[in-house]
Design a protein around this motif. Sequence first.
Motif, PDB file in Angstrom:
ATOM      1  N   VAL A 201       0.863  -1.185   0.000  1.00  0.00           N
ATOM      2  CA  VAL A 201       0.000   0.000   0.000  1.00  0.00           C
ATOM      3  C   VAL A 201       0.898   1.232   0.000  1.00  0.00           C
ATOM      4  CG1 VAL A 201      -1.798   1.249   1.238  1.00  0.00           C
ATOM      5  CG2 VAL A 201      -1.782  -1.238   1.280  1.00  0.00           C
ATOM      6  N   GLU A 205      -2.069   5.980  -0.786  1.00  0.00           N
ATOM      7  CA  GLU A 205      -3.248   5.143  -0.529  1.00  0.00           C
ATOM      8  C   GLU A 205      -3.555   5.038   0.955  1.00  0.00           C
ATOM      9  OE1 GLU A 205      -3.282   1.878  -4.144  1.00  0.00           O
ATOM     10  OE2 GLU A 205      -1.750   1.689  -2.579  1.00  0.00           O
ATOM     11  N   GLY A 303      -5.502  -2.533   0.533  1.00  0.00           N
ATOM     12  CA  GLY A 303      -6.152  -1.240   0.405  1.00  0.00           C
ATOM     13  C   GLY A 303      -7.194  -0.909   1.457  1.00  0.00           C
TER      14      GLY A 303
END
Length: 328
Positions: A201, A205, A303
Motif C-alpha cells: 500500500v 493510498e 487497500g
Amino acid sequence: MRVTPSKANERERPAMSEHGTRGQDGTTGSGTGGGSADPATEAFVAHRNLLFTVAYELLGSAADAEDVLQETWLRWTGVDLAEVRDRRAYLVRITTRQALSRLRTLGRRKESYVGEWLPEPLLTTPDVAEDVELADSVSMAMMLVMETLTPTERAVFVLREVFDLGYDEIAEAVDKSQAAVRQTAHRARAHVAARRPRGVVSRTESRDALDAFQRAVRTGDLQGLLDILAPDVVLLGDGGGIKQAILRPVTGADKVARLLLGGLVKLPTTMSMDPAQVNGHPALLIRLDGDLDTVMAVRFDDGRISGLYAVRNPEKLTRMERETPLHR
C-alpha cells in the motif's frame, strides 16, 4: 537505574543525549561545535540512532531501548578500541546482547500487564517513511508480528533482514554458531512472511484510507466506516490498567465500527483527530479537550484497514511531543 553524567565524567554524556547533529551519511554527530572528543565517544555518538533503532525493534519500548543504550555505553567505555576491528558491529553486538537480556524481563512484565500489550508508538521523522524497509520494520503491525517470535528469532530477523548484518556478526551477537543462525533466520523469515500485511500500500493510498476513516468517524457515518474497514478487521486497545481500554481484541467490521461510533457518542469532552507520522506510517493522534489521549495506528491489507491499534496508556505516550530519529 540510569547513570547521570557529571562534569567529572563527560564520557557518559552521549548515552544521555537523544539528539545530535546529523551528518551527510545519516549518522549523528556530537554537535560540540568542532571540539574534539575521544574515539569511544565519537563512535558511540555516530551510531547512537542506529543502536536505539536496534534496541527499539527488539523491545518495542523506547524507555527500555534508552536503558539498553545506557548499559551499552557503560560497557563500551571499558572496551580496548585497539582490539576492535569494526566499531559499528561491536556496538550493535553489545546492544543486541543487552536487549536480549532485557527482553526476558519485559516478557515477565507483559505476563502481568492489564489487557493487551502494544508497542510504544514513536512520532518519527520524515526520512523514516522514505526508507520503505525501515518503515515496514517499525510499523505497529510488523512490531506485533515480531512479538510472536522467540527472542533469538527476533534478534536474528532484525539484524539480518533490517540491518543486513552478516551471519558471522549475528552469530557473535546472539552467541550461536553461524549454522544455527542461518537456520533461525530461515525459520523467522518464514514465520514473518506468513503474518505480515498482504499487498503493498503506497503512502498516498494509506493517507487516503486514513482520511476516509477519520471523516467517517467524525461524521458518524457507519456505512462509510464499513466501506474502509476490512471484513476481518481487528481492534486492539492498550490502556495498561491506567486508562480504560478494551481488554480483548474486537474482530469484524460491523463490531469494530459500532464500537468506535458508539464510544464517541458517550464522550463528554471535545475530541479532535490529527494526522501524524507514527512509526514511519500515517496515524491519528486523538485529543480530548486538547490533551493527547490516544495514538491510533493502523494496518492496511489490500487497500483496506485490517488492524487498528489504540494506545492509551499515558506511560507509552511520553515521546509523542517530539520526533524520534531512527536509522539503519
